[in-house]
Design an enzyme around this catalytic site. Structure first.
Site, mmCIF file in Angstrom:
data_model
loop_
_atom_site.group_PDB
_atom_site.id
_atom_site.type_symbol
_atom_site.label_atom_id
_atom_site.label_comp_id
_atom_site.label_asym_id
_atom_site.label_seq_id
_atom_site.Cartn_x
_atom_site.Cartn_y
_atom_site.Cartn_z
ATOM 1 N N ARG A 1 0.862 -1.181 0.000
ATOM 2 C CA ARG A 1 0.000 0.000 0.000
ATOM 3 C C ARG A 1 0.899 1.232 0.000
ATOM 4 O O ARG A 1 2.083 1.163 0.339
ATOM 5 C CB ARG A 1 -0.905 -0.001 1.241
ATOM 6 C CG ARG A 1 -2.015 -1.023 1.116
ATOM 7 C CD ARG A 1 -2.796 -1.164 2.409
ATOM 8 N NE ARG A 1 -3.579 0.016 2.756
ATOM 9 C CZ ARG A 1 -4.327 0.116 3.857
ATOM 10 N NH1 ARG A 1 -4.372 -0.897 4.715
ATOM 11 N NH2 ARG A 1 -5.010 1.207 4.105
ATOM 12 N N HIS A 2 0.331 2.366 -0.354
ATOM 13 C CA HIS A 2 1.033 3.644 -0.274
ATOM 14 C C HIS A 2 1.403 3.926 1.187
ATOM 15 O O HIS A 2 0.842 3.316 2.106
ATOM 16 C CB HIS A 2 0.108 4.753 -0.790
ATOM 17 C CG HIS A 2 -1.242 4.700 -0.126
ATOM 18 N ND1 HIS A 2 -1.468 5.228 1.123
ATOM 19 C CD2 HIS A 2 -2.405 4.123 -0.512
ATOM 20 C CE1 HIS A 2 -2.723 5.012 1.481
ATOM 21 N NE2 HIS A 2 -3.317 4.334 0.506
ATOM 22 N N ASN B 1 -5.854 8.410 5.902
ATOM 23 C CA ASN B 1 -5.656 7.247 6.782
ATOM 24 C C ASN B 1 -5.712 7.708 8.239
ATOM 25 O O ASN B 1 -6.349 7.074 9.078
ATOM 26 C CB ASN B 1 -4.291 6.581 6.548
ATOM 27 C CG ASN B 1 -4.218 5.783 5.264
ATOM 28 O OD1 ASN B 1 -3.162 5.680 4.657
ATOM 29 N ND2 ASN B 1 -5.327 5.206 4.832
ATOM 30 N N ARG C 1 -1.473 9.573 -3.355
ATOM 31 C CA ARG C 1 -0.729 8.884 -2.295
ATOM 32 C C ARG C 1 0.158 7.747 -2.826
ATOM 33 O O ARG C 1 1.204 7.460 -2.253
ATOM 34 C CB ARG C 1 -1.690 8.376 -1.198
ATOM 35 C CG ARG C 1 -2.888 7.568 -1.670
ATOM 36 C CD ARG C 1 -3.963 7.637 -0.587
ATOM 37 N NE ARG C 1 -5.116 6.756 -0.792
ATOM 38 C CZ ARG C 1 -6.180 7.090 -1.502
ATOM 39 N NH1 ARG C 1 -6.236 8.251 -2.133
ATOM 40 N NH2 ARG C 1 -7.206 6.258 -1.579
ATOM 41 N N GLU D 1 -8.135 3.042 -5.943
ATOM 42 C CA GLU D 1 -8.865 2.396 -4.845
ATOM 43 C C GLU D 1 -10.349 2.264 -5.181
ATOM 44 O O GLU D 1 -10.873 3.011 -6.016
ATOM 45 C CB GLU D 1 -8.654 3.195 -3.537
ATOM 46 C CG GLU D 1 -9.303 2.617 -2.280
ATOM 47 C CD GLU D 1 -8.951 1.144 -1.988
ATOM 48 O OE1 GLU D 1 -9.044 0.312 -2.907
ATOM 49 O OE2 GLU D 1 -8.627 0.846 -0.824
ATOM 50 N N HIS E 1 -3.623 0.171 -3.073
ATOM 51 C CA HIS E 1 -4.537 0.539 -1.987
ATOM 52 C C HIS E 1 -5.116 -0.736 -1.367
ATOM 53 O O HIS E 1 -5.062 -1.803 -1.970
ATOM 54 C CB HIS E 1 -5.686 1.384 -2.534
ATOM 55 C CG HIS E 1 -5.234 2.583 -3.290
ATOM 56 N ND1 HIS E 1 -5.112 3.820 -2.717
ATOM 57 C CD2 HIS E 1 -4.849 2.727 -4.586
ATOM 58 C CE1 HIS E 1 -4.692 4.695 -3.636
ATOM 59 N NE2 HIS E 1 -4.533 4.045 -4.777
HETATM 60 O O1 F6P Z 1 -9.270 3.025 4.534
HETATM 61 C C1 F6P Z 1 -8.397 2.914 3.473
HETATM 62 C C2 F6P Z 1 -9.091 2.338 2.259
HETATM 63 O O2 F6P Z 1 -8.124 2.157 1.242
HETATM 64 C C3 F6P Z 1 -10.267 3.179 1.725
HETATM 65 O O3 F6P Z 1 -9.890 4.185 0.833
HETATM 66 C C4 F6P Z 1 -11.135 2.123 1.106
HETATM 67 O O4 F6P Z 1 -12.463 2.563 0.890
HETATM 68 C C5 F6P Z 1 -11.008 1.021 2.103
HETATM 69 O O5 F6P Z 1 -9.674 1.056 2.576
HETATM 70 C C6 F6P Z 1 -11.304 -0.338 1.566
HETATM 71 O O6 F6P Z 1 -11.452 -1.265 2.636
HETATM 72 P P1 F6P Z 1 -12.892 -1.851 3.016
HETATM 73 O O7 F6P Z 1 -13.390 -2.464 1.760
HETATM 74 O O8 F6P Z 1 -12.613 -2.842 4.094
HETATM 75 O O9 F6P Z 1 -13.785 -0.739 3.439
#
Ligand code: F6P
Length: 421
Positions: free
Chosen positions: A223-224, A230, A273, A293, A359
């Site tokens: 990941r970044h 975050n 990022r 992402e 991501h």
């Molecule tokens: O929180 C970081 C992130 O990369 C968000 O940008 C993204 O929506 C999420 O994680 C994805 O994880 P999950 O599907 O568990 O919500």
């Protein structure tokens, strides 16, 4: 059943080839790919049937076509495995992989007729390889470590295995049947011949096989570095790195310098990022839209608590079915998987080490491919920040190591090996 694949898919992939031509390797890779896409896929390996039912330690004589008892037993096992495959497909399986030599026209006819009788489509995938170096390395890497040769001197085992190949070679009839659908892979994809190819999954299969090679190189997923969102617990957005995140970017650059034998191919998303993280490497990199992402749509830039408070139905719907749930005007994990398919094919095709700076959701989906997970197993996979996941292809599966990098750039801690199979 796949959330996005045609439900009527009922395909049997029949592998064909002499021993040590990579059939099981191909079968497992194809199974991993199709399962990842959501097709219920399973490989039936006759060698496993023989070992389970008749025990190990069969020497080359057992495979001699003039050995009547051996022939009888081998035919019985082939029929048994095929019936298991048919039963499994009738119970909802979508792609069955029949992993046996199938080197005679008579055997292929039996398989084809039985499958056609119950309405299953058949495609033969024949692996032809005359390159002695590839055959020898295949024998050394996969056959000598097989349970068939446990406790046997490696040179003796290799001699026995070559004698087994000779038996099959005498009876071998390459696939040429006019009315069959088939794909011939010659010398690991140097030449590919296609005959009567039709259908959605068969088309995917061809495309996948065209990208396969045997070059071993690591794939690094990270990941970044930590972003401002975050820290705030906000999803999505396009925020920059924090100072801590920039330190990680430098630690990542040191990691690459220490671990890469050759400079890796570097891919990022188009988001700030990942680009800021990759810049510290001072290597060329390619931003891919496909690596962005998961799109949070109307929920983008919100915290999970804000979503729960302001859009409780949306929050509950995602909790209930995270795989299929699509953010309003955004994406679901199924959508993300679909857009990542070209990335997977490109990762398969690439012969250099690759570093993907991505991501959480996107890397979960990519990681799931390499570790043989089905779509519903993707959603909570652990892909922490400031960690490099190293995946190295082995004969049948990827080996995984994880490195938690100190953001100061001062060091690396290896947090474990795992042999995935
Ligand atoms: O929180 C970081 C992130 O990369 C968000 O940008 C993204 O929506 C999420 O994680 C994805 O994880 P999950 O599907 O568990 O919500």
């Amino acid at each position: 059943m796949s959330p996005f694949t045609p439900e009527k898919t009922r395909l049997v992939v029949v592998l064909v080839g002499l021993p040590a031509r990579g059939k099981t390797h191909i079968g497992r890779k194809v199974a991993r790919y199709l399962n990842w896409l959501g097709f219920a896929t399973r490989a039936f390996n006759i060698g496993d049937y023989r070992r389970t039912r008749l025990g190990r330690h069969h020497r080359h004589d057992f495979f001699n076509p003039t050995n009547e008892e051996g022939n009888r037993l081998r035919n019985e096992l082939a029929a048994l495995a095929l019936e298991d495959l048919v039963t499994w497909m009738r119970g909802g399986g979508q792609v069955g992989i029949y992993d046996a030599t199938n080197t005679t026209a008579a055997r292929r006819r039996q398989v084809f007729d039985r499958c056609s009788q119950v309405g299953l489509d058949v495609v033969f995938v024949e692996s032809v390889c005359e390159d002695p170096a590839i055959i020898e390395s295949n024998i050394r890497e996969t056959k000598l470590t097989s349970p068939d040769y446990e406790g046997v001197d490696p040179d003796e085992a290799a001699r026995d295995f070559r004698a087994r190949i000779d038996h099959y070679t005498r009876a071998y009839e390459p696939v040429h049947e006019e009315n069959y659908s088939y794909i011939k892979l010659i010398d690991v994809g140097r030449v590919i011949v296609m005959h009567q190819i039709q259908g959605y999954v068969t088309g995917k299969l061809v495309h996948f096989l065209m990208n396969m090679h045997l070059v071993r190189r690591p794939i690094w997923l990270t990941r970044h570095g930590e972003s401002e969102f975050n820290v705030q617990g906000r999803i999505g957005g396009d925020s920059p790195l924090t100072p801590n995140g920039r330190n990680y970017a430098r630690a990542l650059a040191s990691f690459v310098r220490e671990h890469a034998i050759r400079p890796p191919t570097v891919w990022t998303s188009t988001l700030r990022r990942t680009v800021e993280t990759a810049r510290e490497l001072h290597l060329p990199f390619m931003p891919w839209r496909a690596l962005d992402e998961i799109d949070g749509g109307l929920c983008d830039a919100m915290t999970y608590a804000e979503i729960a408070e302001r859009m409780p139905e949306e929050y509950a719907a995602r909790q209930a079915d995270k795989l299929n749930y699509r953010y309003p005007r955004g994406e679901s994990y199924v959508d993300v998987t679909q857009r990542l398919e070209p990335v997977i094919l490109e990762l398969e095709r690439e012969r250099e080490p690759v570093l993907v700076v991505g991501h959480q959701a996107v890397l979960r989906v990519l990681y799931a491919y390499f570790t043989d997970r089905r779509p519903e197993q993707v959603l909570h996979l652990d892909v922490p920040i400031h960690t490099v996941i190293e995946l190295t292809p082995g004969p049948y599966a990827f080996t995984e190591r994880r490195f938690a990098l100190e953001p100061s750039g001062s060091g690396t801690s290896d947090i474990g090996d795992a042999m995935r199979d």
